[in-house]
Scaffold this motif. Structure first.
Motif, mmCIF file in Angstrom:
data_model
loop_
_atom_site.group_PDB
_atom_site.id
_atom_site.type_symbol
_atom_site.label_atom_id
_atom_site.label_comp_id
_atom_site.label_asym_id
_atom_site.label_seq_id
_atom_site.Cartn_x
_atom_site.Cartn_y
_atom_site.Cartn_z
ATOM 1 N N UNK A 115 0.608 23.079 -4.236
ATOM 2 C CA UNK A 115 -0.001 21.816 -4.653
ATOM 3 C C UNK A 115 0.950 20.681 -4.319
ATOM 4 N N UNK A 116 0.396 19.580 -3.820
ATOM 5 C CA UNK A 116 1.209 18.408 -3.524
ATOM 6 C C UNK A 116 0.490 17.160 -4.000
ATOM 7 N N UNK A 117 1.266 16.185 -4.470
ATOM 8 C CA UNK A 117 0.713 14.912 -4.911
ATOM 9 C C UNK A 117 1.242 13.809 -4.006
ATOM 10 N N UNK A 118 0.404 12.819 -3.720
ATOM 11 C CA UNK A 118 0.797 11.732 -2.829
ATOM 12 C C UNK A 118 0.382 10.398 -3.425
ATOM 13 N N UNK A 119 1.381 9.529 -3.617
ATOM 14 C CA UNK A 119 1.126 8.162 -4.079
ATOM 15 C C UNK A 119 2.298 7.307 -3.614
ATOM 16 N N UNK A 120 2.402 7.108 -2.291
ATOM 17 C CA UNK A 120 3.613 6.520 -1.713
ATOM 18 C C UNK A 120 3.432 5.082 -1.249
ATOM 19 N N UNK A 121 2.273 4.470 -1.521
ATOM 20 C CA UNK A 121 2.079 3.085 -1.136
ATOM 21 C C UNK A 121 1.853 2.865 0.342
ATOM 22 N N UNK A 122 1.314 3.877 1.044
ATOM 23 C CA UNK A 122 0.989 3.751 2.463
ATOM 24 C C UNK A 122 -0.430 4.263 2.701
ATOM 25 N N UNK A 123 -1.054 3.750 3.742
ATOM 26 C CA UNK A 123 -2.314 4.330 4.190
ATOM 27 C C UNK A 123 -2.045 5.748 4.684
ATOM 28 N N UNK A 124 -2.934 6.704 4.329
ATOM 29 C CA UNK A 124 -2.712 8.101 4.677
ATOM 30 C C UNK A 124 -4.021 8.788 5.062
ATOM 31 N N UNK A 125 -3.886 9.805 5.912
ATOM 32 C CA UNK A 125 -5.027 10.660 6.253
ATOM 33 C C UNK A 125 -4.535 12.090 6.378
ATOM 34 N N UNK A 126 -5.306 13.020 5.806
ATOM 35 C CA UNK A 126 -5.006 14.448 5.896
ATOM 36 C C UNK A 126 -6.116 15.114 6.695
ATOM 37 N N UNK A 127 -5.760 15.705 7.824
ATOM 38 C CA UNK A 127 -6.717 16.401 8.681
ATOM 39 C C UNK A 127 -6.486 17.902 8.536
ATOM 40 N N UNK A 128 -7.512 18.616 8.100
ATOM 41 C CA UNK A 128 -7.406 20.063 7.929
ATOM 42 C C UNK A 128 -7.554 20.741 9.287
ATOM 43 N N UNK A 129 -6.481 21.392 9.734
ATOM 44 C CA UNK A 129 -6.524 22.138 10.994
ATOM 45 C C UNK A 129 -7.156 23.504 10.782
ATOM 46 N N UNK A 130 -6.748 24.175 9.705
ATOM 47 C CA UNK A 130 -7.261 25.525 9.437
ATOM 48 C C UNK A 130 -7.011 25.880 7.981
ATOM 49 N N UNK A 171 -9.197 10.241 4.006
ATOM 50 C CA UNK A 171 -8.554 8.995 4.445
ATOM 51 C C UNK A 171 -8.542 8.020 3.271
ATOM 52 N N UNK A 172 -7.335 7.555 2.896
ATOM 53 C CA UNK A 172 -7.218 6.676 1.726
ATOM 54 C C UNK A 172 -6.278 5.511 2.034
ATOM 55 N N UNK A 173 -6.416 4.441 1.256
ATOM 56 C CA UNK A 173 -5.520 3.292 1.385
ATOM 57 C C UNK A 173 -4.330 3.447 0.440
ATOM 58 N N UNK A 174 -3.447 2.444 0.440
ATOM 59 C CA UNK A 174 -2.114 2.583 -0.141
ATOM 60 C C UNK A 174 -2.092 2.841 -1.648
ATOM 61 N N UNK A 175 -3.090 2.368 -2.382
ATOM 62 C CA UNK A 175 -3.048 2.474 -3.840
ATOM 63 C C UNK A 175 -3.748 3.712 -4.389
ATOM 64 N N UNK A 192 -6.760 -2.784 1.358
ATOM 65 C CA UNK A 192 -7.414 -1.761 0.545
ATOM 66 C C UNK A 192 -8.821 -1.518 1.084
ATOM 67 N N UNK A 193 -9.216 -0.260 1.135
ATOM 68 C CA UNK A 193 -10.566 0.087 1.577
ATOM 69 C C UNK A 193 -11.020 1.314 0.797
ATOM 70 N N UNK A 194 -12.314 1.563 0.823
ATOM 71 C CA UNK A 194 -12.865 2.706 0.096
ATOM 72 C C UNK A 194 -12.369 4.013 0.708
ATOM 73 N N UNK A 195 -11.918 4.918 -0.146
ATOM 74 C CA UNK A 195 -11.511 6.242 0.328
ATOM 75 C C UNK A 195 -12.723 6.967 0.906
#
Length: 234
Positions: free
Chosen positions: A5-20, A48-52, A75-78
């Motif tokens: 399990x990992x948590x992310x709240x680093x104040x940056x735009x982020x995207x996680x792409x599932x490879x497998x 895909x989420x924005x910084x907050x 900021x944009x809608x996740x």
């Protein structure tokens, strides 16, 4: 690995792409478990989420995830992109004897999400074929991350006038204004994730490709290349 399990709240735009694999994404009060068995045969799931936005990811199997992140005060809608959301284009069909036919999946770009500061997609090279072709460049840097089927496969990444062998799990950084094209060895399908950050005054668009002058003739309609007849034809 399974159970992580990992948590992310680093104040940056982020995207996680599932490879497998199978993962559970938790964000904005949402909880969604998704599975991808093959990056070659199936389009991706991408969160895909924005910084907050705070995100928790739980792995429910052995899995591989690609993470892209940039600075962005917008900021944009996740959004959780599903395979049905992904645009897939087939490029190179019907020209150059199909030598550069490939499937290009665009998750998001400057047109799909104007508030994002990055671009994310995938390319599937057919065995023995080329992509990012004809050779082109753009002012934005770019990253490619590769997979091959079968896994012992290989290809080449041509950057300006230098060629590099790429194998399963390799990553290539393409510097700004560097001409680039890719080739898959015969018998081996090549998959790569492509990631581009927008520049402050120069956002990447699908038209942001500058082709090398000596190769522009390859873009002409009904271009003729050798051999004009199939091997064995009289």
């Amino acid at each position: 690995k399974s159970g992580d399990q990992t948590n992310s709240a680093i104040g940056r735009e982020r995207a996680w792409l599932l490879i497998k694999g199978t993962v559970t994404f938790i964000w904005d009060g949402n909880n969604k478990t998704v599975t991808r068995n093959s990056c070659f045969d199936e389009a991706p799931f991408v969160l895909h989420v924005s910084k907050d936005t705070e995100v928790t990811i739980k792995t429910d199997s052995e899995c591989e995830i690609c993470v892209e992140q940039v600075d962005n005060n917008n900021n944009f809608d996740s959004k959780l992109y599903t395979p049905d959301d992904i645009r897939t284009d087939v490029f190179g069909a019907g020209t150059l004897n199909e030598a550069s036919i490939r499937s290009v999946r665009t998750v998001f770009d400057g047109e799909i999400n104007p508030l994002s500061n990055m671009v994310l997609g995938e390319v599937i090279n057919h065995p023995g074929k080329w992509s990012s072709y004809p050779p082109h460049d753009h002012p934005q840097p770019e990253i490619y991350h590769y997979r091959f089927f079968p896994e012992q496969g290989f290809g080449i990444s041509v950057l300006d006038d230098d060629a590099y062998t790429v194998k399963n799990g390799d990553t290539t950084l393409i510097a700004p204004d560097t001409t680039h094209s890719q080739g898959a060895a015969p018998g081996y399908a090549m998959y790569y994730i492509w990631m581009i950050p927008h520049l402050p005054e120069d956002r990447w668009l699908p038209t942001t490709r500058y082709y090398r002058e000596e190769h522009k003739w390859l873009l002409e309609d009904n271009v003729k290349i050798w051999p004009e007849k199939k091997v064995g034809e009289k």
